[in-house]
Every structure is written in structure tokens, then in C-alpha cells.
Motif scaffolding. Structure first.
Motif: not given
Length: 146
Positions: A46-57, A109-119, A124-130
Motif C-alpha cells: 500500500m502507499t500513502r502520499f501526503v503533501q504539506y504546504p510550505f512557503d515556496k520561496t 497500524k501506522f496510521l494510529g501510531t504515536d510516531a505519525l502523530e509526532k511527525a 505543522s509547527t515547523a518554520p515556514h509551514y503555510d
């Protein structure tokens, strides 16, 4: 001798019983492929593809943040995660992660892990997150034959 002149040998049915028979027949045909797919004992990646918005510059800064973060190592260390790749699109400002899992159970199983929630929290709190844009996510079958 005309084949259409012979009396009908069919049992007469009311409109209700023929409608129910038709529905049952259609339901049976619709469910058949699902039953076959779920009965297969072969695990499908299976695959999971996720895109997070950031400042493109800010490609240099985002790239440095990902490299310094422990987030990639923590998601790669999770059981069932076969591979994870990260990419950045400076044209539109997306940080993407493409995961491959051994099978559906491992992905669930992965979708319910602490590792995913921490990631998710780290991203979402990273610098330049949009935060003005939405995260895009896709989950599906990995087409290893392509």
C-alpha cells in the motif's frame, strides 16, 4: 412450428417479486469482485502520499529543517513501513512524503501510531509551514508492476 407461437412455460410472477429478484441479482454481481479481492491471501503493498504546504520561496530552509529533524528516522523505524521518500516542490510550496507499506494491515497500524502523530505535529509547527492551505493526502495500492 413458429417458435414464438408456443405457450409460455414461465411461471407468472408479480411485479414485486421480479423487482426483488432483479435487485438481488444486481447486488450479487456487484459484490462478487469485492468478495474475490478480500479472499486473496496475497499481501498487497500500500502507499500513502501526503503533501504539506510550505512557503515556496524557502526550499533551502525547509530542506535544512527536514534534514535536521528526527521525523524522517522515526517514521522509517515504524514496523511495516517499507520505504519513505521526501520531496519539496518549490514551484507550489509542498513538502511531500511518499510511504510504501508491506500491506493494508501495516498501513492501518501506522496510521494510529504515536510516531505519525509526532511527525504531523512537527511538520505543522515547523518554520515556514503555510497554515493557510490544506494538507493533501492519498492512500491506495502501490503499483509495483509499473
Amino acid at each position: 412450428s413458429d417458435r414464438f407461437s408456443a405457450p409460455c412455460q414461465c411461471r407468472a410472477r408479480g411485479p414485486r417479486s421480479s423487482m426483488l429478484a432483479r435487485i438481488a441479482s444486481q447486488q450479487s454481481r456487484l459484490l462478487r469482485p469485492l468478495a474475490v479481492r478480500h479472499m486473496s491471501g496475497e499481501a498487497r503493498p500500500m502507499t500513502r502520499f501526503v503533501q504539506y504546504p510550505f512557503d515556496k520561496t524557502k526550499m533551502t530552509e525547509v530542506r535544512a529543517w527536514v534534514n535536521e529533524s528526527d521525523m524522517p528516522a522515526s517514521v522509517r523505524a515504524e514496523t511495516g513501513v517499507k520505504d519513505v521518500e521526501f520531496s519539496f516542490c518549490p514551484g507550489e510550496g509542498w513538502l511531500a512524503a511518499r510511504y510504501i507499506f508491506n500491506d493494508l494491515d501495516d498501513m492501518v497500524k501506522f496510521l494510529g501510531t504515536d510516531a505519525l502523530e509526532k511527525a504531523k505535529k512537527a511538520v505543522s509547527t515547523a518554520p515556514h509551514y503555510d497554515s493557510s492551505r490544506e494538507v493533501h493526502e492519498f492512500k491506495g495500492f502501490y503499483l509495483k508492476e509499473v
